[in-house]
Design a protein around this motif. Sequence first.
Motif, mmCIF file in Angstrom:
data_model
loop_
_atom_site.group_PDB
_atom_site.id
_atom_site.type_symbol
_atom_site.label_atom_id
_atom_site.label_comp_id
_atom_site.label_asym_id
_atom_site.label_seq_id
_atom_site.Cartn_x
_atom_site.Cartn_y
_atom_site.Cartn_z
ATOM 1 N N ARG A 1 -85.197 -20.236 33.968
ATOM 2 C CA ARG A 1 -84.793 -19.687 35.404
ATOM 3 C C ARG A 1 -83.225 -19.074 34.313
ATOM 4 O O ARG A 1 -82.388 -20.029 33.399
ATOM 5 N N GLN A 2 -83.048 -17.563 34.629
ATOM 6 C CA GLN A 2 -81.643 -17.543 34.445
ATOM 7 C C GLN A 2 -80.521 -16.844 35.278
ATOM 8 O O GLN A 2 -81.338 -16.241 35.840
ATOM 9 N N ALA A 3 -79.564 -17.467 35.970
ATOM 10 C CA ALA A 3 -78.717 -17.293 37.539
ATOM 11 C C ALA A 3 -77.774 -15.992 36.547
ATOM 12 O O ALA A 3 -76.938 -16.427 35.582
ATOM 13 N N ALA B 1 -82.047 -17.350 40.875
ATOM 14 C CA ALA B 1 -81.896 -16.436 39.721
ATOM 15 C C ALA B 1 -83.112 -15.837 39.473
ATOM 16 O O ALA B 1 -83.857 -15.817 40.370
#
Length: 115
Positions: free
Chosen positions: A38-40, A91
């Motif tokens: 995941r990438q916030a 995210a």
Amino acid sequence: QVQVVESGGGLVQPGGSLRLSCLVSGWPFGINAMGWYRQAPGKERELVATIARGVSTNYADFVKGRFTISGDNAKNAVYLQMNSLKPEDTAVYYCNAVIISSEYWGQGTQVTVSS
């Protein structure tokens, strides 16, 4: 051509649940390992959970006890059941597949946890 497609993201309230799905097409054999990252906003992409050969699992500490990864080898699919979601889980979630020595990524699915 290998394609990785995620689905199942959306908006959920804190404490709620979501189930993400990922399907890999274009590869008729088994897949060594699959996983979720995941990438916030403003942050690096981070590992959430992985599963190897449909059996061996690994989780980031921040999701242990809340998220469960599972796989379907026959379908080349992987799932992520997310429970007790928190706002900090917001995210874009990406599916990753390791096939021989190459990595393939999906386009990502947005998960937003907010009241």
